[in-house]
Structure formats: structure tokens, C-alpha cells
Design a protein around this motif. Structure first.
Motif, PDB file in Angstrom:
ATOM      1  N   VAL A  74      -5.792  -0.951  10.343  1.00  0.00           N
ATOM      2  CA  VAL A  74      -6.054  -0.344   9.044  1.00  0.00           C
ATOM      3  C   VAL A  74      -4.854  -0.504   8.126  1.00  0.00           C
ATOM      4  CG1 VAL A  74      -7.716   1.348   9.929  1.00  0.00           C
ATOM      5  CG2 VAL A  74      -5.290   1.963   9.808  1.00  0.00           C
ATOM      6  N   GLU A  75      -5.147  -0.396   6.864  1.00  0.00           N
ATOM      7  CA  GLU A  75      -4.101  -0.434   5.853  1.00  0.00           C
ATOM      8  C   GLU A  75      -3.548   0.973   5.705  1.00  0.00           C
ATOM      9  OE1 GLU A  75      -4.422  -3.126   2.220  1.00  0.00           O
ATOM     10  OE2 GLU A  75      -4.905  -1.137   1.436  1.00  0.00           O
ATOM     11  N   GLY A  76      -2.236   1.123   5.847  1.00  0.00           N
ATOM     12  CA  GLY A  76      -1.596   2.425   5.697  1.00  0.00           C
ATOM     13  C   GLY A  76      -1.239   3.051   7.032  1.00  0.00           C
ATOM     14  N   GLU A  77      -0.610   4.204   6.949  1.00  0.00           N
ATOM     15  CA  GLU A  77      -0.212   4.979   8.119  1.00  0.00           C
ATOM     16  C   GLU A  77      -1.147   6.181   8.228  1.00  0.00           C
ATOM     17  OE1 GLU A  77       2.183   4.521  10.352  1.00  0.00           O
ATOM     18  OE2 GLU A  77       3.046   2.714   9.458  1.00  0.00           O
ATOM     19  N   ILE A 118      -5.501 -11.827   8.495  1.00  0.00           N
ATOM     20  CA  ILE A 118      -5.796 -10.738   7.559  1.00  0.00           C
ATOM     21  C   ILE A 118      -4.844 -10.834   6.379  1.00  0.00           C
ATOM     22  CG2 ILE A 118      -6.612  -9.192   9.382  1.00  0.00           C
ATOM     23  CD1 ILE A 118      -3.863  -7.643   8.800  1.00  0.00           C
ATOM     24  N   ARG A 119      -5.223 -10.201   5.283  1.00  0.00           N
ATOM     25  CA  ARG A 119      -4.314 -10.158   4.137  1.00  0.00           C
ATOM     26  C   ARG A 119      -3.271  -9.079   4.410  1.00  0.00           C
ATOM     27  NH1 ARG A 119      -5.599  -5.432   1.897  1.00  0.00           N
ATOM     28  NH2 ARG A 119      -7.767  -4.812   1.792  1.00  0.00           N
ATOM     29  N   GLU A 120      -2.034  -9.405   4.162  1.00  0.00           N
ATOM     30  CA  GLU A 120      -0.957  -8.436   4.343  1.00  0.00           C
ATOM     31  C   GLU A 120      -0.257  -8.247   3.019  1.00  0.00           C
ATOM     32  OE1 GLU A 120       1.171  -7.731   7.625  1.00  0.00           O
ATOM     33  OE2 GLU A 120       0.037  -8.982   9.001  1.00  0.00           O
ATOM     34  N   ARG A 121       0.087  -6.985   2.753  1.00  0.00           N
ATOM     35  CA  ARG A 121       0.829  -6.684   1.527  1.00  0.00           C
ATOM     36  C   ARG A 121       2.180  -6.119   1.942  1.00  0.00           C
ATOM     37  NH1 ARG A 121      -3.394  -3.861  -2.503  1.00  0.00           N
ATOM     38  NH2 ARG A 121      -4.189  -2.748  -0.705  1.00  0.00           N
ATOM     39  N   LYS A 122       3.231  -6.659   1.356  1.00  0.00           N
ATOM     40  CA  LYS A 122       4.589  -6.291   1.754  1.00  0.00           C
ATOM     41  C   LYS A 122       4.864  -4.801   1.592  1.00  0.00           C
ATOM     42  CE  LYS A 122       6.633 -10.775   0.931  1.00  0.00           C
ATOM     43  NZ  LYS A 122       7.612 -11.559   0.222  1.00  0.00           N
ATOM     44  N   ALA A 123       4.310  -4.187   0.559  1.00  0.00           N
ATOM     45  CA  ALA A 123       4.616  -2.787   0.259  1.00  0.00           C
ATOM     46  C   ALA A 123       3.740  -1.796   1.031  1.00  0.00           C
ATOM     47  CB  ALA A 123       4.476  -2.538  -1.243  1.00  0.00           C
ATOM     48  N   ILE A 124       2.713  -2.282   1.732  1.00  0.00           N
ATOM     49  CA  ILE A 124       1.798  -1.367   2.425  1.00  0.00           C
ATOM     50  C   ILE A 124       1.776  -1.719   3.910  1.00  0.00           C
ATOM     51  CG2 ILE A 124      -0.581  -0.541   2.598  1.00  0.00           C
ATOM     52  CD1 ILE A 124      -0.901  -1.232  -0.365  1.00  0.00           C
ATOM     53  N   PRO A 125       2.179  -0.776   4.764  1.00  0.00           N
ATOM     54  CA  PRO A 125       2.176  -1.051   6.201  1.00  0.00           C
ATOM     55  C   PRO A 125       0.753  -1.067   6.764  1.00  0.00           C
ATOM     56  CG  PRO A 125       2.734   1.245   5.808  1.00  0.00           C
ATOM     57  CD  PRO A 125       2.619   0.588   4.452  1.00  0.00           C
ATOM     58  N   THR A 126       0.626  -1.613   7.952  1.00  0.00           N
ATOM     59  CA  THR A 126      -0.651  -1.551   8.659  1.00  0.00           C
ATOM     60  C   THR A 126      -0.438  -0.800   9.971  1.00  0.00           C
ATOM     61  OG1 THR A 126      -0.390  -3.622   9.882  1.00  0.00           O
ATOM     62  CG2 THR A 126      -1.381  -3.761   7.678  1.00  0.00           C
ATOM     63  N   SER A 127      -1.514  -0.259  10.500  1.00  0.00           N
ATOM     64  CA  SER A 127      -1.480   0.511  11.743  1.00  0.00           C
ATOM     65  C   SER A 127      -2.709   0.152  12.565  1.00  0.00           C
ATOM     66  CB  SER A 127      -1.527   2.013  11.438  1.00  0.00           C
ATOM     67  OG  SER A 127      -0.515   2.395  10.554  1.00  0.00           O
ATOM     68  N   TRP A 128      -2.665   0.509  13.844  1.00  0.00           N
ATOM     69  CA  TRP A 128      -3.796   0.285  14.746  1.00  0.00           C
ATOM     70  C   TRP A 128      -4.337   1.612  15.244  1.00  0.00           C
ATOM     71  CZ3 TRP A 128      -6.302  -4.190  15.979  1.00  0.00           C
ATOM     72  CH2 TRP A 128      -5.694  -5.385  15.563  1.00  0.00           C
ATOM     73  N   SER A 147     -13.487   5.896   4.286  1.00  0.00           N
ATOM     74  CA  SER A 147     -13.763   7.225   3.724  1.00  0.00           C
ATOM     75  C   SER A 147     -12.606   8.194   3.932  1.00  0.00           C
ATOM     76  CB  SER A 147     -15.050   7.804   4.303  1.00  0.00           C
ATOM     77  OG  SER A 147     -14.838   8.266   5.621  1.00  0.00           O
ATOM     78  N   VAL A 148     -11.724   7.917   4.906  1.00  0.00           N
ATOM     79  CA  VAL A 148     -10.559   8.786   5.110  1.00  0.00           C
ATOM     80  C   VAL A 148      -9.283   8.124   4.584  1.00  0.00           C
ATOM     81  CG1 VAL A 148     -11.610  10.013   7.047  1.00  0.00           C
ATOM     82  CG2 VAL A 148     -10.136   8.026   7.506  1.00  0.00           C
ATOM     83  N   GLY A 149      -9.439   7.098   3.739  1.00  0.00           N
ATOM     84  CA  GLY A 149      -8.296   6.485   3.073  1.00  0.00           C
ATOM     85  C   GLY A 149      -7.569   5.423   3.878  1.00  0.00           C
ATOM     86  N   LEU A 150      -8.237   4.864   4.891  1.00  0.00           N
ATOM     87  CA  LEU A 150      -7.622   3.844   5.740  1.00  0.00           C
ATOM     88  C   LEU A 150      -8.529   2.611   5.811  1.00  0.00           C
ATOM     89  CD1 LEU A 150      -6.609   6.254   8.630  1.00  0.00           C
ATOM     90  CD2 LEU A 150      -5.035   5.198   6.984  1.00  0.00           C
ATOM     91  N   PRO A 151      -8.487   1.749   4.790  1.00  0.00           N
ATOM     92  CA  PRO A 151      -9.359   0.572   4.804  1.00  0.00           C
ATOM     93  C   PRO A 151      -9.112  -0.308   6.032  1.00  0.00           C
ATOM     94  CG  PRO A 151      -8.256   0.805   2.680  1.00  0.00           C
ATOM     95  CD  PRO A 151      -7.639   1.810   3.600  1.00  0.00           C
ATOM     96  N   THR A 152     -10.186  -0.771   6.635  1.00  0.00           N
ATOM     97  CA  THR A 152     -10.107  -1.641   7.806  1.00  0.00           C
ATOM     98  C   THR A 152      -9.744  -3.053   7.383  1.00  0.00           C
ATOM     99  OG1 THR A 152     -11.680  -0.344   9.102  1.00  0.00           O
ATOM    100  CG2 THR A 152     -11.449  -2.657   9.698  1.00  0.00           C
ATOM    101  N   LEU A 153      -8.735  -3.607   8.050  1.00  0.00           N
ATOM    102  CA  LEU A 153      -8.322  -4.988   7.828  1.00  0.00           C
ATOM    103  C   LEU A 153      -8.840  -5.908   8.923  1.00  0.00           C
ATOM    104  CD1 LEU A 153      -4.606  -4.299   6.857  1.00  0.00           C
ATOM    105  CD2 LEU A 153      -6.521  -4.789   5.310  1.00  0.00           C
ATOM    106  N   ARG A 154      -8.877  -5.392  10.145  1.00  0.00           N
ATOM    107  CA  ARG A 154      -9.346  -6.177  11.284  1.00  0.00           C
ATOM    108  C   ARG A 154     -10.072  -5.236  12.237  1.00  0.00           C
ATOM    109  NH1 ARG A 154      -5.784 -10.168  15.293  1.00  0.00           N
ATOM    110  NH2 ARG A 154      -7.615 -11.112  16.271  1.00  0.00           N
TER     111      ARG A 154
END
Length: 176
Positions: A74-77, A118-128, A147-154
Motif C-alpha cells: 500500500v501507499e503510505g504508512e 509498481i509506480r513509486e513516489r519518492k515522497a510517499i513511502p510504501t508498506s506491506w 477506503s481507509v486511506g491506503l491505496p493498493t499498489l500491488r
């Protein structure tokens, strides 16, 4: 017959030809087997196929509560409140999901690269996350995390019930 297949990204869960994407027929040349459930074209991972209609129904029908385990990048922490919302069940507008089991996890060991990446953005971390649900409605996991603010990347389905991807490379199937 029971087949475990590690469906690659971009493959459509059908055997008939498709004009833009590879299909199951490009990987599995066995007559008379059908998918027990589906994975979206942009999702990867475990797909179970069988030639037994009753078994196919039992695996795929929500009434039997066969848990599906997903590894979700997901995008974000994720904050605890987002995880708690997933554990309670999420209102997606057209339905409220059943409670999910969810936990933070490290990137899975030995994870294959995705093509395309996946698309990665330098300013936004990803988490599993590891997410377990017994439903499986259209794009449900993606909709839940968004819906909880964590868009799925993979999105990788790791397990269906007791069956897992362990030892099965992308594009490879094994018969049980």
C-alpha cells in the motif's frame, strides 16, 4: 484434480482468447479445468483450478468461509486506526465488508519482481500488509484499503484456505 497456479500480473482469469492480455490458456494446457474464484488482471498470486464442479463451488462460494490471504503493498504508512477499521469491517457504499484479519508485515522474502513495476513516489513511502478475508467480491481488497486511506499498489493472493504459493514461481502451476 486440483491445480495451484501462480497467476502473473496482466493475465486474465479465462481460457478464451483475449485481444490485449494473456489468459490461463497461455499457461495451463489441461482440458476441463476451471478456476475456483478469480483474480483481477492487475492482481497476482494463487489461483486454484479444478475439474470438480462441487469442489470449485466450495472453494469459491462465501458461504463456506474459505479464508483468502493477501499480501498487499500500500501507499503510505498504516496507522492503527486504519487497521482497526479493516478489522471491524468497512462500509464500501454498496456493502459492508466482513471483519478482516490484518497485520503489518515486511516485504515478503523472495518476492519476484512485478512486470511492469509498481509506480513509486519518492515522497510517499510504501508498506506491506497481510490481509485475510472470507469474502471476495469484485476488487474488494483494493476498495477496502483505499477506503481507509491506503491505496493498493500491488496485490498478491498468497493463500486460499490451506493452499499457498510456497514453491510456485509466477506463471507456474502444480497439480496436487
Amino acid at each position: 484434480m486440483l491445480i495451484l497456479f501462480n497467476k502473473p500480473y496482466g493475465v486474465i482469469c479465462q481460457f478464451s482468447p483475449h485481444e490485449k492480455h494473456k489468459t490461463l490458456k497461455d499457461y495451463i494446457a489441461l482440458p476441463g479445468v476451471y478456476a475456483a474464484g478469480r483474480l483481477d488482471t492487475d492482481s497476482e498470486g494463487l489461483l486454484i483450478l479444478t475439474d470438480d464442479g462441487r469442489l470449485q463451488h466450495r472453494i469459491s462460494h462465501p458461504r463456506y468461509k474459505e479464508f483468502k490471504t493477501y499480501w498487499v503493498q500500500v501507499e503510505g504508512e498504516p496507522e492503527e486506526q486504519a487497521l482497526a477499521a479493516l478489522r471491524r469491517g468497512v462500509d464500501l457504499g454498496d456493502f459492508i465488508t466482513q471483519p478482516a484479519e490484518v497485520r503489518r508485515m515486511d516485504e515478503p522474502a523472495g518476492l519476484w519482481p512485478r512486470t511492469p513495476p509498481i509506480r513509486e513516489r519518492k515522497a510517499i513511502p510504501t508498506s506491506w500488509l497481510e490481509l485475510k478475508i472470507s469474502e471476495g467480491k469484485n476488487r474488494q481488497v483494493r476498495r477496502m484499503t483505499a477506503s481507509v486511506g491506503l491505496p493498493t499498489l500491488r496485490l498478491i493472493r498468497y493463500a486460499v484456505g490451506q493452499h499457498t504459493l510456497d514453491g510456485i514461481a509466477p506463471g507456474v502451476w502444480q497439480q496436487l
